[in-house]
Design a protein around this motif. Sequence first.
Motif, PDB file in Angstrom:
ATOM      1  N   TYR B 122      10.170 -29.860  36.929  1.00 26.24           N
ATOM      2  CA  TYR B 122      10.188 -31.132  36.198  1.00 26.24           C
ATOM      3  C   TYR B 122       8.817 -31.783  36.096  1.00 26.24           C
ATOM      4  CZ  TYR B 122      15.276 -30.887  36.843  1.00 26.24           C
ATOM      5  OH  TYR B 122      16.580 -30.493  36.831  1.00 26.24           O
ATOM      6  N   GLY B 123       7.952 -31.511  37.041  1.00 21.59           N
ATOM      7  CA  GLY B 123       6.660 -32.201  37.063  1.00 21.59           C
ATOM      8  C   GLY B 123       6.853 -33.657  37.429  1.00 21.59           C
ATOM      9  N   ASN B 124       6.042 -34.528  36.854  1.00 21.13           N
ATOM     10  CA  ASN B 124       6.137 -35.941  37.210  1.00 21.13           C
ATOM     11  C   ASN B 124       7.417 -36.563  36.664  1.00 21.13           C
ATOM     12  OD1 ASN B 124       3.655 -36.030  38.593  1.00 21.13           O
ATOM     13  ND2 ASN B 124       2.571 -36.127  36.630  1.00 21.13           N
ATOM     14  N   GLN B 125       8.019 -37.390  37.506  1.00 15.81           N
ATOM     15  CA  GLN B 125       9.292 -38.016  37.172  1.00 15.81           C
ATOM     16  C   GLN B 125       9.116 -39.000  36.014  1.00 15.81           C
ATOM     17  OE1 GLN B 125      12.096 -39.033  40.423  1.00 15.81           O
ATOM     18  NE2 GLN B 125      11.501 -41.125  39.990  1.00 15.81           N
ATOM     19  N   LEU B 126       9.798 -38.755  34.894  1.00 18.70           N
ATOM     20  CA  LEU B 126       9.693 -39.647  33.739  1.00 18.70           C
ATOM     21  C   LEU B 126      10.790 -40.700  33.747  1.00 18.70           C
ATOM     22  CD1 LEU B 126       8.803 -37.024  30.974  1.00 18.70           C
ATOM     23  CD2 LEU B 126       7.274 -38.444  32.335  1.00 18.70           C
ATOM     24  N   TYR B 127      11.895 -40.404  34.435  1.00 23.45           N
ATOM     25  CA  TYR B 127      12.930 -41.409  34.683  1.00 23.45           C
ATOM     26  C   TYR B 127      13.631 -41.036  35.984  1.00 23.45           C
ATOM     27  CZ  TYR B 127      16.004 -37.858  32.544  1.00 23.45           C
ATOM     28  OH  TYR B 127      16.664 -36.698  32.233  1.00 23.45           O
ATOM     29  N   THR B 128      14.443 -41.946  36.491  1.00 19.39           N
ATOM     30  CA  THR B 128      15.036 -41.724  37.799  1.00 19.39           C
ATOM     31  C   THR B 128      16.532 -42.013  37.776  1.00 19.39           C
ATOM     32  OG1 THR B 128      14.963 -42.374  40.118  1.00 19.39           O
ATOM     33  CG2 THR B 128      14.374 -44.053  38.529  1.00 19.39           C
ATOM     34  N   PRO B 129      17.380 -41.263  38.464  1.00 16.63           N
ATOM     35  CA  PRO B 129      17.042 -40.012  39.152  1.00 16.63           C
ATOM     36  C   PRO B 129      16.892 -38.870  38.151  1.00 16.63           C
ATOM     37  CG  PRO B 129      19.400 -40.439  39.367  1.00 16.63           C
ATOM     38  CD  PRO B 129      18.826 -41.602  38.600  1.00 16.63           C
ATOM     39  N   ILE B 130      16.248 -37.795  38.582  1.00 17.35           N
ATOM     40  CA  ILE B 130      15.971 -36.656  37.701  1.00 17.35           C
ATOM     41  C   ILE B 130      17.225 -35.795  37.561  1.00 17.35           C
ATOM     42  CG2 ILE B 130      14.642 -34.519  37.446  1.00 17.35           C
ATOM     43  CD1 ILE B 130      12.343 -35.806  38.887  1.00 17.35           C
ATOM     44  N   ASP B 131      17.799 -35.795  36.358  1.00 16.30           N
ATOM     45  CA  ASP B 131      18.931 -34.891  36.126  1.00 16.30           C
ATOM     46  C   ASP B 131      18.432 -33.623  35.441  1.00 16.30           C
ATOM     47  OD1 ASP B 131      18.515 -35.483  33.462  1.00 16.30           O
ATOM     48  OD2 ASP B 131      20.205 -36.865  33.322  1.00 16.30           O
ATOM     49  N   LEU B 136      10.727 -30.667  31.068  1.00 14.52           N
ATOM     50  CA  LEU B 136      10.190 -29.653  31.974  1.00 14.52           C
ATOM     51  C   LEU B 136       8.683 -29.548  31.772  1.00 14.52           C
ATOM     52  CD1 LEU B 136      13.026 -27.045  31.316  1.00 14.52           C
ATOM     53  CD2 LEU B 136      12.842 -28.636  33.245  1.00 14.52           C
ATOM     54  N   GLU B 137       7.945 -30.269  32.593  1.00 12.56           N
ATOM     55  CA  GLU B 137       6.489 -30.281  32.439  1.00 12.56           C
ATOM     56  C   GLU B 137       5.838 -30.136  33.806  1.00 12.56           C
ATOM     57  OE1 GLU B 137       5.596 -33.869  30.226  1.00 12.56           O
ATOM     58  OE2 GLU B 137       6.459 -33.015  28.395  1.00 12.56           O
ATOM     59  N   LYS B 271       7.608 -40.464  43.341  1.00 12.29           N
ATOM     60  CA  LYS B 271       8.853 -40.867  43.977  1.00 12.29           C
ATOM     61  C   LYS B 271       9.932 -39.998  43.358  1.00 12.29           C
ATOM     62  CE  LYS B 271       7.173 -45.478  44.907  1.00 12.29           C
ATOM     63  NZ  LYS B 271       5.779 -45.066  44.583  1.00 12.29           N
ATOM     64  N   LEU B 272      10.248 -38.926  44.032  1.00  7.46           N
ATOM     65  CA  LEU B 272      11.169 -37.953  43.458  1.00  7.46           C
ATOM     66  C   LEU B 272      12.578 -38.185  43.965  1.00  7.46           C
ATOM     67  CD1 LEU B 272       9.118 -34.626  43.636  1.00  7.46           C
ATOM     68  CD2 LEU B 272       9.511 -36.103  41.663  1.00  7.46           C
ATOM     69  N   LEU B 273      13.408 -38.714  43.090  1.00  4.35           N
ATOM     70  CA  LEU B 273      14.820 -38.831  43.425  1.00  4.35           C
ATOM     71  C   LEU B 273      15.587 -37.908  42.491  1.00  4.35           C
ATOM     72  CD1 LEU B 273      17.156 -40.042  44.986  1.00  4.35           C
ATOM     73  CD2 LEU B 273      17.195 -41.924  43.335  1.00  4.35           C
ATOM     74  N   ILE B 274      16.357 -37.016  43.080  1.00  6.95           N
ATOM     75  CA  ILE B 274      17.036 -35.982  42.311  1.00  6.95           C
ATOM     76  C   ILE B 274      18.496 -36.364  42.087  1.00  6.95           C
ATOM     77  CG2 ILE B 274      17.586 -33.508  42.241  1.00  6.95           C
ATOM     78  CD1 ILE B 274      14.557 -34.251  42.239  1.00  6.95           C
ATOM     79  N   ASP B 275      18.963 -36.142  40.872  1.00 10.02           N
ATOM     80  CA  ASP B 275      20.355 -36.399  40.523  1.00 10.02           C
ATOM     81  C   ASP B 275      21.165 -35.129  40.803  1.00 10.02           C
ATOM     82  OD1 ASP B 275      22.800 -36.789  39.257  1.00 10.02           O
ATOM     83  OD2 ASP B 275      21.913 -37.980  37.640  1.00 10.02           O
ATOM     84  N   ASN B 276      22.069 -35.193  41.776  1.00  8.64           N
ATOM     85  CA  ASN B 276      22.838 -33.991  42.139  1.00  8.64           C
ATOM     86  C   ASN B 276      24.306 -34.094  41.711  1.00  8.64           C
ATOM     87  OD1 ASN B 276      23.894 -35.771  43.964  1.00  8.64           O
ATOM     88  ND2 ASN B 276      23.228 -34.668  45.799  1.00  8.64           N
ATOM     89  N   ARG B 277      24.588 -34.952  40.738  1.00  8.18           N
ATOM     90  CA  ARG B 277      25.997 -35.151  40.352  1.00  8.18           C
ATOM     91  C   ARG B 277      26.612 -33.913  39.706  1.00  8.18           C
ATOM     92  NH1 ARG B 277      25.462 -40.902  37.417  1.00  8.18           N
ATOM     93  NH2 ARG B 277      23.467 -39.939  36.926  1.00  8.18           N
ATOM     94  N   LYS B 278      25.780 -33.166  38.950  1.00  2.13           N
ATOM     95  CA  LYS B 278      26.335 -32.010  38.238  1.00  2.13           C
ATOM     96  C   LYS B 278      26.835 -30.933  39.213  1.00  2.13           C
ATOM     97  CE  LYS B 278      25.260 -28.646  34.597  1.00  2.13           C
ATOM     98  NZ  LYS B 278      24.200 -28.022  33.779  1.00  2.13           N
ATOM     99  N   ILE B 279      26.019 -30.633  40.210  1.00  2.00           N
ATOM    100  CA  ILE B 279      26.437 -29.585  41.156  1.00  2.00           C
ATOM    101  C   ILE B 279      27.672 -30.022  41.938  1.00  2.00           C
ATOM    102  CG2 ILE B 279      24.971 -30.234  43.141  1.00  2.00           C
ATOM    103  CD1 ILE B 279      24.430 -27.214  43.527  1.00  2.00           C
ATOM    104  N   LYS B 280      27.775 -31.318  42.208  1.00  2.00           N
ATOM    105  CA  LYS B 280      28.953 -31.831  42.915  1.00  2.00           C
ATOM    106  C   LYS B 280      30.216 -31.679  42.072  1.00  2.00           C
ATOM    107  CE  LYS B 280      26.950 -35.340  45.917  1.00  2.00           C
ATOM    108  NZ  LYS B 280      26.734 -36.794  46.001  1.00  2.00           N
ATOM    109  N   GLN B 281      30.065 -31.886  40.754  1.00  2.00           N
ATOM    110  CA  GLN B 281      31.224 -31.730  39.870  1.00  2.00           C
ATOM    111  C   GLN B 281      31.663 -30.274  39.811  1.00  2.00           C
ATOM    112  OE1 GLN B 281      29.759 -33.335  36.223  1.00  2.00           O
ATOM    113  NE2 GLN B 281      29.872 -35.445  36.952  1.00  2.00           N
ATOM    114  N   PHE B 282      30.688 -29.375  39.713  1.00  2.00           N
ATOM    115  CA  PHE B 282      31.029 -27.965  39.564  1.00  2.00           C
ATOM    116  C   PHE B 282      31.556 -27.349  40.847  1.00  2.00           C
ATOM    117  CE2 PHE B 282      28.977 -27.781  35.460  1.00  2.00           C
ATOM    118  CZ  PHE B 282      29.636 -26.740  34.837  1.00  2.00           C
TER     119      PHE B 282
END
Lengths: 311, 311
Positions: B122-131, B136-137, B271-282
């Motif tokens: 992802y490179g630098n966080q452009l919005y938060t959390p990163i989904d 992809l930079e 400040k890297l906050l990762i969005d893990n909602r997708k993996i939780k759903q699957f």
Amino acid sequence: MIKKILVTGGAGFLGSHLCEKLLTEGYQVRILDSFASGRESNLKNIQKNMQLVRGSISDESMVNEACCGVDAVIHTAFPMTIRERDLNSGLVSDVLTGFFNVLKGALNNNALLVYISSIAVYGNQLYTPIDERHPLEPVLLHGALKLSGENFCRVLTKSHGLRAVILRVADIYGPRNTRISVPIRFLRQSLKNELISVYGDGTQSRTYTYVGDFTDAVAKVLSVPAVEGEILNLSADWSISMYELAQMVRDITGSKSEIRMLKDAPVEDRKLLIDNRKIKQFLDFKPMFSMRQGLFLTVEWLKENPDFYSV
Amino acid sequence: MIKKILVTGGAGFLGSHLCEKLLTEGYQVRILDSFASGRESNLKNIQKNMQLVRGSISDESMVNEACCGVDAVIHTAFPMTIRERDLNSGLVSDVLTGFFNVLKGALNNNALLVYISSIAVYGNQLYTPIDERHPLEPVLLHGALKLSGENFCRVLTKSHGLRAVILRVADIYGPRNTRISVPIRFLRQSLKNELISVYGDGTQSRTYTYVGDFTDAVAKVLSVPAVEGEILNLSADWSISMYELAQMVRDITGSKSEIRMLKDAPVEDRKLLIDNRKIKQFLDFKPMFSMRQGLFLTVEWLKENPDFYSV
């Protein structure tokens, strides 16, 4: 101020046209080419005026030597066989290791790197026309490799101060096209009054761009310092469907060929229209060759070089 | 139904924990490792139960042999030195040629490929959390290489029917961490009552994820067919700042260490906050290890293995 330029793959289709243009503009030109797909004959107009280094970009010391003292490196080298969806790990390695060698050569000389990328980095068109912010989801190995190169550029720009411009070029055609692109195929079929075979329903379209517009844009990149660090689409202003292209080719050649749709043939059903507004803003670039003009110049060359594709 | 699994880099940090988990779950496990950064000692709990192939992913015939008959390949192999912003073309080539060999091995056996990618794409966080839709930079070579691998996966899925799952894993820490990650560094400084040095102002943060949650998620991927073709972030539920982490480490270890900000030290101010909602759903996955628990387990291991980082 750029004076001395290295063109990797300078004996190839894009590379050789580019070298001709750069020499006309007064630059000193050096070519690095392995002649895997490049040809001696592509250099016949310019061979007295440029330096030629025979070697592969995979050879780090060769690349170092070729980069020595240059102000810019234009990276056009790319193996043609990758386009065939080849799963040859060696080729993949050559492309990326080779590009890495070129990146280091540019860095060592603080040279501007002009990376010839491709609109193949976008993959399937999610909206139209495709601007530089379009998602990057290549569907062909060719596109994935070009995108890897772009990412190496970005990373080394941040970490090592690389000076780079990335050009995402549309489908380029013209004399000396190494690959038998669709315009070349249609022109050859027309000249022989053979069936012009259009895959699918003929509505799939491409932004075909004449090689003279490509070289014009690249030459302008070299003279506009503000373009450093940018990613720019490079294309003509319009797209054309395969059916329209077939008709235009038949018209230009005065051929008696029948145009036939091969509806069951596998086809990449994409309507690729490229947004070239950004490069026009940066460079005062305007595509000068209409599709008709480009096809006309290409067919004249084909008539003079009937054996180009049988060698 | 997946029974037999190849883990590339199986003697490394992620790989060895994963093999332990997979054996516990009843899978047959084969490891391919060159032991460039993997260690024999990482396998001491499992060596009787798995097959070990000693060799590099760069060696195509070795990879073919290792892939023979497996139902899934989990690709964790990655050279540690890439992380050092190294411009070694040979290493770059090894990573990508090696991965290409693994891709072909998976294809030849119609095995599911689980590609361990990284949030570095992802490179630098452009919005938060990163989904997973975040641009992809990558800004580090490590991220550019992981992204190249993802694009190879996408291309071969379309062109050759590769079956793949891409996991973009957050910063994973825990016992046997090959790299001295920040949690490991702080823990070691604390255990010795040395200065805990926090680079920058300490507000930069990461979604540190305990290795036990990583292995849990990967094991679940293998049992949920619907996940094939997906790209999933894999991370804990929260991020922690470096300053908070330093305090927590000092607290857990009961250390007398002073925490000091090295304000002039170079720092990746993200400040890297990762969005893990997708993996939780699957996957019905839920991270089970709090930061405190993970640090506690890691420090217990460090106490038992005081020489791990001096070998």
